[in-house]
Design a protein around this motif. Structure first.
Motif, PDB file in Angstrom:
ATOM      1  N   THR A  54       0.858  -1.189   0.000  1.00 21.44           N
ATOM      2  CA  THR A  54       0.000   0.000   0.000  1.00 21.44           C
ATOM      3  C   THR A  54       0.891   1.236   0.000  1.00 21.44           C
ATOM      4  OG1 THR A  54      -1.727  -1.140   1.256  1.00 21.44           O
ATOM      5  CG2 THR A  54      -1.812   1.270   1.200  1.00 21.44           C
ATOM      6  N   PHE A  55       0.707   2.074  -1.015  1.00 26.15           N
ATOM      7  CA  PHE A  55       1.430   3.334  -1.096  1.00 26.15           C
ATOM      8  C   PHE A  55       0.544   4.460  -0.561  1.00 26.15           C
ATOM      9  CE2 PHE A  55       3.184   0.864  -4.694  1.00 26.15           C
ATOM     10  CZ  PHE A  55       4.534   0.889  -4.351  1.00 26.15           C
ATOM     11  N   LYS A  56       1.150   5.408   0.151  1.00 32.64           N
ATOM     12  CA  LYS A  56       0.444   6.581   0.642  1.00 32.64           C
ATOM     13  C   LYS A  56       1.360   7.796   0.488  1.00 32.64           C
ATOM     14  CE  LYS A  56      -2.081   3.946   4.205  1.00 32.64           C
ATOM     15  NZ  LYS A  56      -2.452   3.876   5.642  1.00 32.64           N
ATOM     16  N   VAL A  57       0.768   8.984   0.606  1.00 30.65           N
ATOM     17  CA  VAL A  57       1.544  10.222   0.586  1.00 30.65           C
ATOM     18  C   VAL A  57       1.553  10.796   2.000  1.00 30.65           C
ATOM     19  CG1 VAL A  57       1.756  12.553  -0.352  1.00 30.65           C
ATOM     20  CG2 VAL A  57       0.893  10.687  -1.803  1.00 30.65           C
ATOM     21  N   GLN A  58       2.740  10.905   2.599  1.00 32.60           N
ATOM     22  CA  GLN A  58       2.821  11.478   3.944  1.00 32.60           C
ATOM     23  C   GLN A  58       2.793  12.999   3.843  1.00 32.60           C
ATOM     24  OE1 GLN A  58       5.376   9.683   6.903  1.00 32.60           O
ATOM     25  NE2 GLN A  58       5.938  11.691   7.735  1.00 32.60           N
ATOM     26  N   LEU A  59       1.782  13.598   4.491  1.00 33.73           N
ATOM     27  CA  LEU A  59       1.615  15.051   4.465  1.00 33.73           C
ATOM     28  C   LEU A  59       2.296  15.733   5.639  1.00 33.73           C
ATOM     29  CD1 LEU A  59      -2.207  15.209   3.642  1.00 33.73           C
ATOM     30  CD2 LEU A  59      -0.312  15.419   2.021  1.00 33.73           C
ATOM     31  N   ALA A  60       2.225  15.107   6.814  1.00 32.79           N
ATOM     32  CA  ALA A  60       2.719  15.766   8.021  1.00 32.79           C
ATOM     33  C   ALA A  60       3.028  14.738   9.089  1.00 32.79           C
ATOM     34  CB  ALA A  60       1.689  16.767   8.546  1.00 32.79           C
TER      35      ALA A  60
ATOM     36  N   SER B 260       5.784  17.000   1.082  1.00 31.80           N
ATOM     37  CA  SER B 260       5.193  15.665   1.228  1.00 31.80           C
ATOM     38  C   SER B 260       6.006  14.652   0.440  1.00 31.80           C
ATOM     39  CB  SER B 260       3.744  15.675   0.734  1.00 31.80           C
ATOM     40  OG  SER B 260       3.683  16.048  -0.639  1.00 31.80           O
ATOM     41  N   TYR B 261       5.854  13.384   0.768  1.00 24.27           N
ATOM     42  CA  TYR B 261       6.594  12.347   0.051  1.00 24.27           C
ATOM     43  C   TYR B 261       5.842  11.019   0.127  1.00 24.27           C
ATOM     44  CZ  TYR B 261       8.350  11.545   4.819  1.00 24.27           C
ATOM     45  OH  TYR B 261       8.449  11.340   6.178  1.00 24.27           O
ATOM     46  N   ILE B 262       6.213  10.121  -0.764  1.00 17.11           N
ATOM     47  CA  ILE B 262       5.551   8.814  -0.868  1.00 17.11           C
ATOM     48  C   ILE B 262       6.153   7.847   0.138  1.00 17.11           C
ATOM     49  CG2 ILE B 262       5.126   6.845  -2.401  1.00 17.11           C
ATOM     50  CD1 ILE B 262       5.198   8.837  -4.748  1.00 17.11           C
ATOM     51  N   VAL B 263       5.295   7.082   0.802  1.00 18.26           N
ATOM     52  CA  VAL B 263       5.739   6.023   1.707  1.00 18.26           C
ATOM     53  C   VAL B 263       5.061   4.721   1.299  1.00 18.26           C
ATOM     54  CG1 VAL B 263       6.176   7.576   3.635  1.00 18.26           C
ATOM     55  CG2 VAL B 263       3.916   6.565   3.366  1.00 18.26           C
ATOM     56  N   ALA B 264       5.590   3.621   1.792  1.00 13.15           N
ATOM     57  CA  ALA B 264       5.055   2.311   1.412  1.00 13.15           C
ATOM     58  C   ALA B 264       4.881   1.431   2.649  1.00 13.15           C
ATOM     59  CB  ALA B 264       5.988   1.632   0.417  1.00 13.15           C
ATOM     60  N   PHE B 265       3.857   0.577   2.606  1.00 11.51           N
ATOM     61  CA  PHE B 265       3.577  -0.363   3.691  1.00 11.51           C
ATOM     62  C   PHE B 265       3.387  -1.760   3.106  1.00 11.51           C
ATOM     63  CE2 PHE B 265       2.222   3.731   5.218  1.00 11.51           C
ATOM     64  CZ  PHE B 265       2.545   3.736   6.564  1.00 11.51           C
ATOM     65  N   ARG B 266       3.909  -2.745   3.824  1.00 11.97           N
ATOM     66  CA  ARG B 266       3.580  -4.137   3.551  1.00 11.97           C
ATOM     67  C   ARG B 266       2.776  -4.606   4.760  1.00 11.97           C
ATOM     68  NH1 ARG B 266       8.332  -6.307   2.891  1.00 11.97           N
ATOM     69  NH2 ARG B 266       8.358  -6.337   0.597  1.00 11.97           N
TER      70      ARG B 266
END
Length: 372
Positions: free
Chosen positions: A288-294, A350-356
């Motif tokens: 799952t990719f998300k964008v971290q805002l803060a 902001s930047y992209i983060v990833a979760f497994r």
């Protein structure tokens, strides 16, 4: 008639004053708390080279940094010392922890038997080389001036390399934010002040170990270097160094997006029409990719009005920080589009983060995963 006019004037003046005071005390507009720590003090002089005193220069710079930050209406500044007094390392950290600070900035001057020069900013961690260990040992030796230091610091011996081997990374959950601030400070020192850049480093500083927020220790230069010592001892040098630290704190604060609360009423949320989703040809299995805002210690409602109209914002508590993410998708192409949208909305950092599953992993590792 004049008496009645005067009475009305007083009434409206009091009404406006009370309204202003009420707005200033509005708990919804919680202030960003910065603790400024002037290293050493009192019977602890710190480095003394070429007639220059670390404790005095550190205090001068700290007061300049604090004075500039105090001009910002949404920032609260707390000092560990404002005069030539001795404060223990544990006491400095306790001040920051009690204030539930958003940042802790400790200001120091370096020294070496050579003519070394330049600035370096430390975050907590295990030292990577002997130079880092030497700096940490020198700064930690102040605990010998404290009564019962063995009990206060759990038997830690600042002169024993073995003590540092057992140093745990107490600030691991804040490391990402600490490195961000340290990097901003170093870039300003290098690009604006034209100082020699010795980099962002990790070492076992007790004052950083005891704090529960993003924390850095700044070594603003070498008093042992004749030209750099003169620069640091000058009013112009201290002003330049303090301005770079202030600029870094401002940039850090903005990157954490805490100011989003200030214009909520003036900028009501706008309901955006979602576009039709693009075909997802780059879907990664189990990712799952998300964008971290803060990332902040403040707990905010992840509603659109707090995040500039973005409607798919989620909040997750990680350690002592609340992190706010925009979107959730297994498609790397889609998350790139979300990232661009976030930047257009004003979230430039902001930047992209990833979760497994629930585990955060690097984006590079995520992209190595087999696609569906």
């Amino acid at each position: 008639m004049r008496t009645k006019f005067f009475a009305l004037f007083i009434f409206f003046s009091l009404t406006i004053s009370l309204a202003t005071a009420s707005a200033a005390e509005d708990p919804y507009l919680e202030k960003f708390v910065v603790v400024i720590d002037a290293g050493h003090g009192g019977q602890d002089p710190g480095n003394s080279w070429n007639g220059y005193s670390e404790k005095n220069i550190a205090l001068n710079i700290a007061l300049k940094v604090g004075a500039e930050l105090e001009k910002l209406p949404d920032v609260k500044v707390i000092y560990t010392r404002k005069s030539d007094v001795f404060v223990t390392l544990a006491g400095r950290a306790q001040i920051a922890n009690k204030a539930k600070a958003d940042l802790f900035v400790s200001i120091h001057m370096n020294g070496h038997k050579s003519q070394a020069q330049g600035t370096e900013t430390f975050v907590l961690g295990l030292h990577r080389n002997e130079d880092n260990l030497e700096v940490a040992m020198r700064e930690n030796e102040v605990i010998f001036l404290e009564e019962d230091y063995e009990m206060t610091y759990d038997g830690f011996d600042p002169n024993s390399p073995e003590s540092y081997i057992g140093l745990t990374l107490m600030q691991e959950e804040y490391l990402e934010q600490s490195i961000l601030l340290a990097d901003l400070i170093q870039k300003n020192f290098t690009n604006i002040n034209k100082r020699v850049n010795r980099g962002v480093k990790q070492a076992g500083f007790l004052v950083l170990r005891e704090t529960y927020m993003p924390s850095v220790l700044v070594e603003a230069g070498f008093l042992s270097n004749k030209s750099e010592g003169a620069y640091l001892n000058s009013a112009a040098g201290q002003t330049a160094i303090s301005e770079s630290i202030v600029r870094a704190v401002k940039d850090y604060k903005n990157s954490m997006n805490l100011e989003i609360l200030q214009n909520i009423e003036a900028n009501p949320a706008v309901d955006l029409v979602d576009e039709a989703p693009k075909p997802t040809l780059d879907v990664y299995d189990g990712i799952t990719f998300k964008v971290q805002l803060a990332a902040t210690g403040k707990k905010l409602d992840p509603s659109a009005r707090n995040f500039k109209g973005l409607t798919q914002v989620s909040r997750n508590k990680e350690g002592k920080l609340f992190k706010y993410y925009y979107g959730a998708t297994s498609s790397y192409g889609q998350v790139q589009d979300l990232h661009e949208e976030a930047k257009r909305k004003g979230y430039r950092d902001s930047y992209i983060v990833a979760f497994r599953g629930n585990e955060k992993i690097s984006v590079n590792d995520a992209l190595k995963t087999k696609m569906k």
